[in-house]
Design an enzyme around this catalytic site. Sequence first.
Site, PDB file in Angstrom:
ATOM      1  N   HIS A  24      43.749  39.023  40.323  1.00  0.00           N
ATOM      2  CA  HIS A  24      44.911  39.859  40.657  1.00  0.00           C
ATOM      3  C   HIS A  24      44.843  41.188  39.896  1.00  0.00           C
ATOM      4  O   HIS A  24      44.945  42.265  40.490  1.00  0.00           O
ATOM      5  CB  HIS A  24      46.190  39.080  40.310  1.00  0.00           C
ATOM      6  CG  HIS A  24      47.461  39.822  40.549  1.00  0.00           C
ATOM      7  ND1 HIS A  24      48.366  39.461  41.521  1.00  0.00           N
ATOM      8  CD2 HIS A  24      47.997  40.898  39.926  1.00  0.00           C
ATOM      9  CE1 HIS A  24      49.384  40.305  41.494  1.00  0.00           C
ATOM     10  NE2 HIS A  24      49.200  41.185  40.524  1.00  0.00           N
ATOM     11  N   GLU A  25      44.638  41.108  38.574  1.00  0.00           N
ATOM     12  CA  GLU A  25      44.618  42.322  37.741  1.00  0.00           C
ATOM     13  C   GLU A  25      43.384  43.174  38.032  1.00  0.00           C
ATOM     14  O   GLU A  25      43.462  44.402  38.059  1.00  0.00           O
ATOM     15  CB  GLU A  25      44.661  41.959  36.249  1.00  0.00           C
ATOM     16  CG  GLU A  25      45.908  41.215  35.819  1.00  0.00           C
ATOM     17  CD  GLU A  25      47.207  41.903  36.218  1.00  0.00           C
ATOM     18  OE1 GLU A  25      47.222  43.147  36.294  1.00  0.00           O
ATOM     19  OE2 GLU A  25      48.188  41.196  36.473  1.00  0.00           O
ATOM     20  N   HIS A  46      43.976  45.397  40.944  1.00  0.00           N
ATOM     21  CA  HIS A  46      44.709  46.622  40.579  1.00  0.00           C
ATOM     22  C   HIS A  46      43.719  47.637  39.985  1.00  0.00           C
ATOM     23  O   HIS A  46      43.744  48.820  40.324  1.00  0.00           O
ATOM     24  CB  HIS A  46      45.759  46.331  39.500  1.00  0.00           C
ATOM     25  CG  HIS A  46      46.976  45.604  39.977  1.00  0.00           C
ATOM     26  ND1 HIS A  46      47.740  46.048  41.022  1.00  0.00           N
ATOM     27  CD2 HIS A  46      47.585  44.476  39.519  1.00  0.00           C
ATOM     28  CE1 HIS A  46      48.765  45.213  41.196  1.00  0.00           C
ATOM     29  NE2 HIS A  46      48.694  44.243  40.289  1.00  0.00           N
TER      30      HIS A  46
HETATM   31 ZN   LIG Z   1      50.149  42.852  39.809  1.00  0.00          ZN
END
Ligand SMILES: [Zn+2]
Length: 371
Positions: A66-67, A70
Amino acid sequence: MNARQIGTFRGIPVRLHWGAVAVAAVLGLLVADGVLPQLVPGQADAAYLIAGVIAGAALLVSIFIHEASHAVVARRHGVDVSSITLWFLGGVAHLEDEAPNPRAEAQIAGAGPASSLAIAVVVAAWGLAVSSVGLSLLAVTLYWVSGLNVILAVFNLLPGAPLDGGRLLHAWLWKRHGDRSRATVGAARAGRGVGLLVAAFGLFEVLTGNLGGLWTAMIGWFLYGAAGQEARSGRLSAVLSGRKIADVMAPIPPMIANWTSLRDLLGSQSDHERIVGVDFGGTVTLVSSRAEIARAAARAVAGKQTPERLRDLPLPEPVEVDIAEPASAILRHPGRPIVVTQDSQPVGIVTSSDVERIVAVHHLATDEVAA
Ligand SMILES: [Zn+2]
């Protein structure tokens, strides 16, 4: 955050806080001890345990992906990422700067939940494939991991800063009003509301007998505080917009050696409230005030330490900012004093009290206009 670096991802340091490992372990144990024996009874204890370890590890990997999503999209938009940290309330990709425009911000924010949903779909499909062969323990574990990623995506999409949903809201407000600072204040206000709701939901869970609600309440409380921080930085960025760092810095006072004895420093009278300390090589290692130094020394003594010299005090390390930078560069280093340099020579400083002063002057000026 006391996190240990465990590796790098495309040159970005990846840090792991013990709290993230503890949460993964507790969750894995819950799966091995409670969830799986109920859903798929009659298996060997070792099988449940292995499935629990897989579930716990999958939590960490899911948060990391997830990170990392980003981070990848941020870089594509020219925003540097200084680190990725996994801690007990999830993960953080630390961006060096704000997104250049609303579209970039929406893409950077959306990448995390999108990747979590993609993982959920892939893992659920994998579970389906496995269950058709009849390996139900593995299938159920995979469904659980898939569900976990759905929760990660949905929770992060709650519309309040600093959550991803709050960033999406920020991007939308920014595009709509064309004013980034105003959008920040709006998204932060929504973040306070979301934080309070999540905390209230957690407390409700605790009251109805689910102790896991404590964790939810803590996340809500953290979000509430972080949203307040966002609102402050939004107001500050409005005050700083259009100014150079040179307009807000204070002139540099005479510098002193950072090995100066604290007793000598605090015992003497001086016209200079600000203190700038340098090491043997002439590098600025400390920017502070006499009051702050006195407080830090008192704290150290109360904590049974005996700091003798200026450099023994645990004060935030200053960061260097070039004089040509805009004043908003301050926002990139919250809580850190700033040394303003020109041709690598220190020419000024900006401390937290300077920032407070700037905000106060701004409000005095705008109140006058309003009256
Ligand atoms: Zn996030």
